[in-house]
Design a protein around this motif. Structure first.
Motif, PDB file in Angstrom:
ATOM      1  N   TYR A 138      19.262  17.448  10.128  1.00 12.23           N
ATOM      2  CA  TYR A 138      19.274  16.434   9.075  1.00 12.23           C
ATOM      3  C   TYR A 138      18.657  15.129   9.568  1.00 12.23           C
ATOM      4  CZ  TYR A 138      21.041  12.505   6.384  1.00 12.23           C
ATOM      5  OH  TYR A 138      21.131  11.332   5.692  1.00 12.23           O
ATOM      6  N   GLN A 145      18.926  16.645   2.860  1.00  7.39           N
ATOM      7  CA  GLN A 145      20.351  16.589   2.593  1.00  7.39           C
ATOM      8  C   GLN A 145      21.018  17.963   2.637  1.00  7.39           C
ATOM      9  OE1 GLN A 145      22.475  14.092   1.996  1.00  7.39           O
ATOM     10  NE2 GLN A 145      21.019  12.389   2.103  1.00  7.39           N
ATOM     11  N   GLN A 151      22.980  18.418   5.812  1.00  9.98           N
ATOM     12  CA  GLN A 151      24.223  17.672   5.859  1.00  9.98           C
ATOM     13  C   GLN A 151      25.271  18.289   4.932  1.00  9.98           C
ATOM     14  OE1 GLN A 151      24.987  13.270   6.766  1.00  9.98           O
ATOM     15  NE2 GLN A 151      24.536  13.287   4.582  1.00  9.98           N
ATOM     16  N   GLN A 152      24.854  18.781   3.779  1.00 11.38           N
ATOM     17  CA  GLN A 152      25.809  19.403   2.870  1.00 11.38           C
ATOM     18  C   GLN A 152      26.396  20.677   3.470  1.00 11.38           C
ATOM     19  OE1 GLN A 152      27.101  18.155   0.021  1.00 11.38           O
ATOM     20  NE2 GLN A 152      25.946  16.321   0.628  1.00 11.38           N
ATOM     21  N   LYS A 191      28.907  19.683   6.144  1.00 12.04           N
ATOM     22  CA  LYS A 191      30.161  19.257   5.524  1.00 12.04           C
ATOM     23  C   LYS A 191      30.940  20.457   4.984  1.00 12.04           C
ATOM     24  CE  LYS A 191      31.788  16.471   1.605  1.00 12.04           C
ATOM     25  NZ  LYS A 191      31.359  15.554   0.515  1.00 12.04           N
ATOM     26  N   VAL A 220      28.775  11.633   8.388  1.00 12.38           N
ATOM     27  CA  VAL A 220      29.039  11.757   6.944  1.00 12.38           C
ATOM     28  C   VAL A 220      29.712  10.502   6.400  1.00 12.38           C
ATOM     29  CG1 VAL A 220      29.055  14.280   6.887  1.00 12.38           C
ATOM     30  CG2 VAL A 220      31.184  13.060   7.381  1.00 12.38           C
ATOM     31  N   ASN A 262      26.934   7.858   6.042  1.00 15.64           N
ATOM     32  CA  ASN A 262      26.017   8.167   4.952  1.00 15.64           C
ATOM     33  C   ASN A 262      26.709   8.204   3.588  1.00 15.64           C
ATOM     34  OD1 ASN A 262      23.750   8.372   6.635  1.00 15.64           O
ATOM     35  ND2 ASN A 262      24.268  10.491   7.154  1.00 15.64           N
ATOM     36  N   GLN A 281      29.099  10.150   2.470  1.00 18.31           N
ATOM     37  CA  GLN A 281      29.221  11.505   1.948  1.00 18.31           C
ATOM     38  C   GLN A 281      30.665  11.952   1.739  1.00 18.31           C
ATOM     39  OE1 GLN A 281      26.544  13.539   1.077  1.00 18.31           O
ATOM     40  NE2 GLN A 281      25.438  11.614   1.352  1.00 18.31           N
ATOM     41  N   LEU A 282      31.637  11.081   1.992  1.00 16.56           N
ATOM     42  CA  LEU A 282      33.042  11.447   1.835  1.00 16.56           C
ATOM     43  C   LEU A 282      33.709  10.545   0.804  1.00 16.56           C
ATOM     44  CD1 LEU A 282      34.308  11.951   5.520  1.00 16.56           C
ATOM     45  CD2 LEU A 282      33.594  13.715   3.904  1.00 16.56           C
ATOM     46  N   ASN A 283      34.434  11.168  -0.120  1.00 21.24           N
ATOM     47  CA  ASN A 283      35.282  10.362  -0.984  1.00 21.24           C
ATOM     48  C   ASN A 283      36.621  10.144  -0.291  1.00 21.24           C
ATOM     49  OD1 ASN A 283      36.961  12.644  -1.492  1.00 21.24           O
ATOM     50  ND2 ASN A 283      35.579  13.304  -3.149  1.00 21.24           N
TER      51      ASN A 283
END
Length: 640
Positions: free
Chosen positions: A82, A88, A91-92, A95, A131, A134, A136-138
């Protein structure tokens, strides 16, 4: 100035990072999951048709592959891909695999081990950092990860025992906590972090000696400890956490010591449970993290350990200016190892001797073992480990018969019981190293063989006549009664073995000559890497002795060697040959007319004169080396 992702991209495009990361990451995008094991040069690939990974699948029945899968080092391949491409999808998938582990393993610790949990936390450190950075986490996802980290850290704390203080296993446990806590200081309970720091410093103090060698007698596991230590330093430096002085000191010692475990071709010496791997990326990363001159820069590829690079996020310095001078020899009396090389180029001569404590279950029964490289090419070797699954292969490769050693009455001096334990072990007594002449060395290794009803004192004299490229192993045994005496020499797998008159030719350019007339080749096991089983040719010899035995084996390039013969000495004032326990000699003749006469007086002479004549040369002392033309002495070194 380039941003950190741009810097990573630059290094990756210049092939200064993991060469297989993109290919591995692409397979992961296609659901072809890799069992990315440090025990294999090439990871085993298993393809699944479903989205969810089978976390309990074990290729070939070896549970190590299951443990490797759960370490999740492959997440770093996705992260590197990545950062190199900006795609992306990598990275997905990274995760998704992280959360897949949480979904299917967090509430089922039946296949957890402390070592894998510690390594997983180390690998998660950079992944979670990325992550989070970037976005990428809620909040819910971040809470799930933090809860998983806390559970794993508590598991490590609660399942730590004192035995881990002297195991690489313990270092890997505490490293995971310390690296993650440096990056995310408010996640793991402070008391657990402080406990991990205390344990980590104790582990390094107990395990790594002042010369940078780790007591388990395996360069591969020294590598594990060294890399983990560097990860802690990198993470703590990157996040302004003070690095303890002992941590820096031990890391620098390992940086200095590990180079002596490298053979001229750049691969690790296969002592104990070790694979023949290169360490270029780790050494270069160590030089940068510790700000040390890269003394091996000319010999190593310009690549860096990606895990350590990420751990030192935006804090990656260049190695210190200047080129350090590397010593050609390491004499390590604490561990019982001696390493020597003629120079630091790939065509060097190199040898290693071992006569030390067994170490952990990663240590092999190899008292008196010797490795030899001539002109950059292996001559006699250690055949490796192959597997951790208990069985015939595992026990054999740990046994004396798989090393360049000797046995009495067909009894191993140390006997493996299973994959990790021994039924009994013999005791190293002493090691002496003497330098002489033009780059000559004598290593005297003595151990007590306690395998039989009558204890035996075994001594190997390794005589290195480096200037002449002649090496001798002279072996003596004191044991009451009559005994069968067996020797083993594991010849490098790329060398054929041909018998010619009174010697053997190894490959096309090295002579092995022995004073034992009964010698023959056999085929046996060789494993350059975990789960890779091959074969090599082993030379065996057999003879008998009563009360005292002595033999010699000579190694030399064919272009140098002319012949070898045992010399029957005469005691001054006597006409008959002396008993071998009182005086014994060997002469090695070279093609240029030079000969080397090595004389021994294994036992004290208490009847008659103490002076002996060997092939026209008079000598006194436990061991002498004479360089001669005919019977004219040009140089004499009295060594013992």
């Amino acid at each position: 100035m380039a941003t950190w992702p741009q810097y990573i991209q630059h290094l990756a495009q210049q092939h200064h990072l993991s060469p297989n990361a993109r290919a591995n990451a692409d397979r992961l995008l296609q659901h072809q999951y890799l069992f990315d094991s440090p025990y294999a040069m090439e990871p085993t690939q298993v393809t699944y048709t479903e989205e969810i990974l089978d976390w309990h699948h074990m290729p070939n029945g070896d549970p190590e592959w299951l443990y490797m899968l759960k370490r999740q080092e492959y997440l770093l391949d996705l992260l590197e891909a990545y950062e190199e491409t900006g795609n992306q999808d990598y990275q997905q998938r990274m995760k998704a695999l992280l959360f897949s582990w949480i979904d299917h393993n967090l509430d089922d610790p039946s296949t957890w081990r402390t070592i894998d949990t510690g390594i997983r936390l180390l690998n998660w450190t950079s992944v979670v950092t990325a992550v989070v950075a970037n976005g990428q986490l809620n909040a819910t996802e971040r809470h799930r990860i933090e809860a998983a980290v806390v559970a794993q850290a508590e598991y490590l704390h609660d399942n730590y025992t004192e035995k881990f203080d002297i195991s690489n296993w313990g270092v890997l446990i505490t490293t995971g906590i310390l690296t993650y806590a440096a990056a995310f200081p408010r996640v793991i309970e402070r008391a657990v972090v402080e406990w991990a720091q205390t344990r980590f410093e104790t582990e390094l103090d107990l395990q790594v000696d002042g010369q940078g060698l780790q007591w388990e007698q395996s360069p591969l596991y020294l590598l594990e400890v060294w890399r983990s230590t560097l990860a802690v330093i990198a993470a703590q430096q990157a996040h302004d956490v003070p690095v303890a002085a002992i941590v820096r000191e031990k890391a620098a010692a390992m940086h200095r010591g590990i180079v002596h475990d490298l053979k001229p071709d750049g691969t690790l010496l296969q002592q104990g449970d070790t694979d023949a791997i290169r360490i270029d990326s780790l050494y270069n990363a160590s030089a940068a993290i510790l700000n040390l001159p890269s003394a091996l820069q000319q010999q190593l590829d310009p690549i860096y350990d990606y895990v350590l690079l990420e751990m030192a996020h935006e804090q990656w310095p260049d190695p210190a200016d200047g080129k350090a001078e590397l010593p050609r020899e390491l004499v390590a009396p604490v561990s019982g190892n001696t390493m020597w090389r003629s120079h630091w180029s790939t065509d060097a001569d190199y040898w290693h001797t071992y006569n030390g404590s067994l170490g952990s279950g990663h240590g092999h029964a190899a008292l008196g073992h010797v490795d030899l490289v001539i002109n950059g090419h292996d001559v006699i070797v250690d055949p490796g480990r192959y597997t951790y699954v208990d069985g015939t292969e595992r026990r054999f490769l740990k046994s004396p018969a798989a090393h360049n050693t000797q046995l009495l009455d067909a009894r191993p001096f140390s006997l493996p019981h299973d994959s990790w334990k021994y039924q009994y072990v013999s005791t190293p007594v002493s090691n002496e190293v003497v330098q002489f002449g033009s780059d000559g060395r004598l290593v005297k290794m003595t151990y007590l063989d306690q395998s039989g009803t009558v204890p035996a004192v075994v001594t190997r004299y390794w005589v290195s006549l480096a200037a002449a490229q002649v090496w001798l192993a002279i072996d003596t045994v004191h044991a009451a009664g009559t005994h069968e005496w067996h020797h083993y020499w594991q010849v490098a797998p790329d060398r054929g073995v041909t018998q010619q008159d009174d010697h053997f030719v190894l490959g096309q350019d090295v002579i092995l000559a022995t004073t034992t007339p009964d010698a023959w080749p056999s085929q046996t096991l060789y494993s350059p890497q975990y789960n890779d089983l091959q074969h090599l040719t082993r030379l065996e010899t057999s003879t008998e002795f009563t009360n005292f035995g002595i033999t010699a084996t000579v190694f030399a390039p064919t272009v140098n060697y002319q012949g070898m013969q045992v010399v029957a000495p005469r005691q001054s004032g006597e006409d008959k040959p002396a008993a071998p326990q009182l005086a014994w000699g060997i002469r090695v003749d070279l093609q240029d007319g030079t000969n080397y006469l090595v004389t021994l007086q294994p036992e004290n002479t208490i009847v008659g004169r103490k002076l002996y004549w060997f092939d026209g040369t008079e000598a006194y002392g436990a061991l002498n080396v004479f360089k001669r033309q005919g019977q004219q002495v040009q140089q004499h070194d009295q060594l013992l």
